[in-house]
Design an enzyme around this catalytic site. Structure first.
Site, PDB file in Angstrom:
ATOM      1  N   LYS A  67      -0.426  -6.851   5.321  1.00  0.00           N
ATOM      2  CA  LYS A  67      -1.437  -6.929   4.271  1.00  0.00           C
ATOM      3  C   LYS A  67      -2.585  -7.770   4.772  1.00  0.00           C
ATOM      4  O   LYS A  67      -2.371  -8.904   5.218  1.00  0.00           O
ATOM      5  CB  LYS A  67      -0.836  -7.651   3.084  1.00  0.00           C
TER       6      LYS A  67
ATOM      7  N   ILE B 193      -1.821   2.236   4.728  1.00  0.00           N
ATOM      8  CA  ILE B 193      -0.828   2.838   3.827  1.00  0.00           C
ATOM      9  C   ILE B 193      -1.037   2.424   2.376  1.00  0.00           C
ATOM     10  O   ILE B 193      -0.320   2.855   1.495  1.00  0.00           O
ATOM     11  CB  ILE B 193       0.623   2.518   4.260  1.00  0.00           C
ATOM     12  N   GLY B 194      -2.007   1.584   2.106  1.00  0.00           N
ATOM     13  CA  GLY B 194      -2.251   1.231   0.714  1.00  0.00           C
ATOM     14  C   GLY B 194      -3.452   0.321   0.550  1.00  0.00           C
ATOM     15  O   GLY B 194      -3.923  -0.297   1.503  1.00  0.00           O
TER      16      GLY B 194
ATOM     17  N   ASP C  63       2.491  -8.743 -12.904  1.00  0.00           N
ATOM     18  CA  ASP C  63       1.808  -7.512 -12.518  1.00  0.00           C
ATOM     19  C   ASP C  63       2.835  -6.430 -12.174  1.00  0.00           C
ATOM     20  O   ASP C  63       2.764  -5.798 -11.133  1.00  0.00           O
ATOM     21  CB  ASP C  63       0.894  -7.807 -11.325  1.00  0.00           C
TER      22      ASP C  63
ATOM     23  N   PHE D 291      -5.948  -7.185  -3.501  1.00  0.00           N
ATOM     24  CA  PHE D 291      -5.987  -8.216  -2.465  1.00  0.00           C
ATOM     25  C   PHE D 291      -6.618  -7.728  -1.193  1.00  0.00           C
ATOM     26  O   PHE D 291      -7.072  -8.501  -0.387  1.00  0.00           O
ATOM     27  CB  PHE D 291      -4.549  -8.607  -2.141  1.00  0.00           C
ATOM     28  N   GLY D 292      -6.595  -6.436  -0.921  1.00  0.00           N
ATOM     29  CA  GLY D 292      -7.061  -5.930   0.356  1.00  0.00           C
ATOM     30  C   GLY D 292      -6.312  -4.688   0.769  1.00  0.00           C
ATOM     31  O   GLY D 292      -5.918  -3.891  -0.076  1.00  0.00           O
TER      32      GLY D 292
ATOM     33  N   GLY E 278      -5.163  -2.478  -2.449  1.00  0.00           N
ATOM     34  CA  GLY E 278      -4.895  -3.166  -3.708  1.00  0.00           C
ATOM     35  C   GLY E 278      -5.969  -4.178  -3.987  1.00  0.00           C
ATOM     36  O   GLY E 278      -6.970  -4.259  -3.263  1.00  0.00           O
TER      37      GLY E 278
END
Ligand SMILES: *[C@@H]1O[C@H](CO)[C@@H](O)[C@H](O)[C@H]1NC(C)=O
Ligand SMILES: *[C@@H]1O[C@H](CO)[C@@H](O)[C@H](O)[C@H]1NC(C)=O
Ligand SMILES: *[C@@H]1O[C@H](CO)[C@@H](O)[C@H](O)[C@H]1NC(C)=O
Ligand SMILES: *[C@@H]1O[C@H](CO)[C@@H](O)[C@H](O)[C@H]1NC(C)=O
Ligand SMILES: *[C@@H]1O[C@H](CO)[C@@H](O)[C@H](O)[C@H]1NC(C)=O
Ligand SMILES: *[C@@H]1O[C@H](CO)[C@@H](O)[C@H](O)[C@H]1NC(C)=O
Ligand SMILES: *[C@@H]1O[C@H](CO)[C@@H](O)[C@H](O)[C@H]1NC(C)=O
Length: 681
Positions: free
Chosen positions: A389, A366-367, A487, A371-372, A369
């Site tokens: 995540k 679903i996303g 951020d 970070f991963g 970024g």
């Protein structure tokens, strides 16, 4: 003849007992020179709570019980002064104390500072939080007089602490005279388990000993042994108690029971030779466990023991046994309840997460970024939906991940994406969050409407602005340890089922520790959200967060990205500049999102735009605080005046970083440096 003599002596002994010893016993507990007490559970009748300490179910909590990090200090003091030194005979008492304590934490990563048992000549020893352990008033350092045993859970270099799990003897200073690490007994102070401590001082040997065990079995060998003469420090009367403190952590400090006695000393009857009296009294008056129903009880037991001897003792033992079993049962159900009520983040197993994401299947992504990757996870047995995540396998990713874990685990706010748990297994780090039904704000604001969906309605937008102001006020001003998010951008703002804003992605956030400035890593920030001074000096502050927030609410009002290409020549338009220009020309409401078709309250729209501009003021000092913004949005404060023309700033040298280093757009499109119109004029 012989037996008559014996009878005579027995009677004499009883008489003596009544006439001399019994009054001593009573006076010892009714006057201020109490020689021993034993609290099976703590009560307010004999104890004074100072600072943040509180009493609940017979247990004293020394520091604030909050799910959010706080700095707190508290003290509990036994009401009556206790005699430790007899000036007439020049004798100092020995003493012995035993108590059960626990140092717990809802958030495993948030600990410090610890607790102490202290003796102090005055009863006002409410101290400062943090490394001062609630024991010492940091503003009158030299005036603090105490003897304390510290149970310290934080390494405070300021006080020469050796580690974050130590027991030490402190006299008039928090720099311990000697410390020991209970790990040698397999004991961790911050395990959350009940620990029993025994502290014995023998004046004849001039030796202080501290024993620890998880169980109530006293170990043979002391953990800490200090050869010291305390007679210089034990005053005629001393107060006893416990203190504890936290410093931007959620650590909890509990004292469950406590007994204390002085030995080798009888100050209330200076006429008799103290040693002889005490040698008689100690065996006659053992620390008989009494319930907290009080002292009458105590005296009667003492009397009975003197006369009826073993039979009475047996009866007491049976009664005590019955009471303890009952108590133990009550305690047990209470503990179970406690465990169910505390619903902090928990550890997940890798297998559990793998199953819930169908083996991290691509259909569950679903996303993405810095970070991963984020996966949707469905837990079949509980029916719960979470977002998981999963970090990339880089070192950097891991560091960011850990930063995120340690920060977000300590925070509680309705506008934060709540961390549910984590998993560190198979060389991977995974974080589990609440699942956000409506995804991220940037998707809702841009992509969905571009794909023909309805634009986000105005009341939702205003509500998002309020929610974000609320959570940033919390992070900047309400947590004891300030958190700078660093951020803030629409892709990091999630929307729950009712389109409430939930701030997420704390990968870059740093706790602001006093005056330490955060290490700057600009790479993952997104260009249009960065304050000019952040670009210039690379230092994030609450004011740089305010700038980013200003950009976000301009986006909400205008439905435009912070930097957009426009026209045939693909010129980059900076949103702040664009709105400010309209404002200068007196037509700010023309900045409103066209897709709303005029369906908004003009006053609210105007307010949002003006707040956006004042937050995005290039001059950081002119930006409002988040609390002020929150008040303005809630009609509790007047809007700030906004300069008619955008203030210009000049920095003496060029940017320290190449812009290529800084840009990392969500879509991964990098824009050449030359095309940027940086917010600095
Ligand atoms: C507790 O307080 C009561 C009432 O003030 C007093 O009679 C009793 O001696 C105290 N108990 C202890 C253990 O100090
Ligand atoms: C009291 O006793 C200490 C030793 O315990 C001794 O050094 C001191 O001189 C004594 N003081 C008096 C007034 O006797
Ligand atoms: C401290 O002791 C004094 C008398 O010795 C008393 O009046 C006062 O209430 C006590 N304060 C606390 C906090 O116990
Ligand atoms: C420390 O002492 C000062 C001066 O006596 C007092 O004003 C202040 O409240 C004390 N601080 C604490 C934490 O008790
Ligand atoms: C702590 O208590 C247990 C009994 O519960 C005992 O076996 C152990 O030896 C004790 N620890 C030490 C260091 O004595
Ligand atoms: C103190 O409390 C703990 C737990 O409530 C219990 O295990 C321990 O036996 C108690 N100690 C005494 C002496 O009452
Ligand atoms: C106290 O005991 C000592 C020996 O321990 C003895 O010499 C002395 O006479 C006793 N004093 C009294 C008042 O009993």
């Amino acid at each position: 003849m012989h037996s008559r003599k014996l009878l005579f002596y027995s009677l004499f002994f009883l008489y003596f007992n009544f006439k001399y010893i019994q009054p001593l016993l009573s006076s010892s507990s009714s006057s201020e020179a109490s020689l021993n007490f034993d609290f099976q559970s703590l009560t307010l009748r004999n104890l004074t709570l100072l600072g943040d300490s509180y009493l609940r179910n017979g247990v004293v909590g020394l520091t604030k019980e909050l799910g959010v990090p706080s700095s707190s200090s508290g003290t509990v003091i036994y009401n009556y002064p206790i005699a430790f030194f007899d000036p007439e005979s020049n004798i100092t008492a020995s003493f012995s104390t035993r108590f059960a304590f626990s140092i717990g934490n809802v958030n495993p990563t948030s600990f410090g500072d610890g607790l102490t048992f202290f003796l102090s000549p005055d009863n006002q020893t409410l101290g400062s939080p943090g490394g001062y352990l609630g024991l010492v008033n940091s503003s009158v350092l030299t005036k603090n007089k105490f003897i304390a045993i510290e149970f310290d859970t934080r390494l405070d270099p300021h006080f020469d602490d050796p580690d974050d799990n130590h027991v030490g003897l402190d006299i008039d200073s928090l720099v311990s005279m000697k410390t020991a690490n209970p790990a040698s007994l397999g004991v961790s102070l911050k395990s959350g388990s009940l620990i029993t401590a025994w502290i014995d001082y023998k004046n004849e040997k001039k030796r202080l000993e501290v024993f620890l065990n998880y169980s109530s079995v006293k170990p043979e060998e002391p953990l800490l042994k200090v050869d010291i003469d305390l007679s210089d420090y034990l005053k005629e009367f001393m107060y006893l108690g416990f203190s504890g403190s936290t410093e931007g952590s959620t650590e909890l400090h509990f004292i469950e029971n406590w007994s204390f006695k002085t030995l080798g000393f009888m100050p209330v009857r200076p006429r008799t030779h103290p040693h002889n009296v005490s040698e008689n009294i100690v065996p006659l008056n053992p620390p008989i466990p009494v319930s907290d129903s009080g002292n009458k009880h105590h005296r009667r037991l003492g009397l009975g023991f003197g006369i009826a001897g073993p039979a009475f003792f047996c009866a007491v033992l049976v009664a005590f046994g019955w009471i303890s079993v009952k108590k133990w049962k009550e305690n047990k159900t209470e503990k179970n309840l406690k465990a169910e009520l505390v619903t902090g983040p928990r550890q997940f197993s890798y297998q559990e997460l793998k199953t819930a994401t169908r083996g991290f299947h691509s259909s569950r992504v679903i996303g993405n970024g810095s970070f991963g990757t984020v996966y949707k996870a469905f837990f079949a047995n509980s029916g719960a939906l979470f977002a998981v995540k999963r970090s990339k396998h880089t070192h950097e990713g891991k560091t960011e991940f850990l930063a995120e874990l340690s920060i977000i685990a300590c925070l509680r706010h309705k506008n934060l994406v709540q961390l549910q748990g984590w998993c560190v297994e198979k060389g991977e780090l995974l974080l589990v969050y609440e699942f956000m039904a409506n995804g991220s704000l940037d998707k809702v604001l841009y992509q969905e409407s571009e794909n023909g969906g309805n634009p986000l309605k105005w009341p939702y937008r205003y509500n998002i602005a309020v929610g974000m102001a609320s959570v940033l006020t919390y992070l900047h001003q309400e947590c004891e340890q300030q958190v700078i998010h660093r951020d803030i951008k629409t892709s990091n703002i999630m929307l729950d089922g009712s389109y409430n804003a939930r701030l997420g992605d704390f990968g870059l956030a740093r706790l602001m520790d006093h005056d330490k400035s955060p290490l700057s890593t600009l790479t993952a920030g997104t260009m249009g959200y960065l304050a000019p001074e952040y670009l210039q000096y690379g230092k994030a502050t609450d004011k740089t967060d305010v700038f980013s927030y200003g950009v976000v609410i301009l986006e909400l009002a205008c439905g435009r990205r912070p930097i957009e290409r426009e026209g045939g020549d693909n010129k980059m338009i900076n949103l702040v500049d664009w709105v400010w220009k309209l404002y200068s020309e007196g037509r700010i409401t023309e900045a409103a999102d066209k897709r709303l078709d005029g369906e908004f309250q003009e006053e609210e729209m105007r307010k949002l735009l003006l707040i956006g501009l004042s937050c995005a003021n290039p001059d950081s000092a002119a930006r409002p605080t988040m609390r002020r913004v929150f008040q303005i949005l809630n009609y509790e404060a007047d809007p700030m005046p906004v300069p008619q023309v955008k203030p210009s700033l000049t920095f003496c040298n060029s940017l320290p970083l190449s812009i290529d280093d800084i840009i990392s757009d969500d879509e991964g499109c990098k824009t050449p440096e030359s095309q940027f119109e940086i917010v600095v004029d």
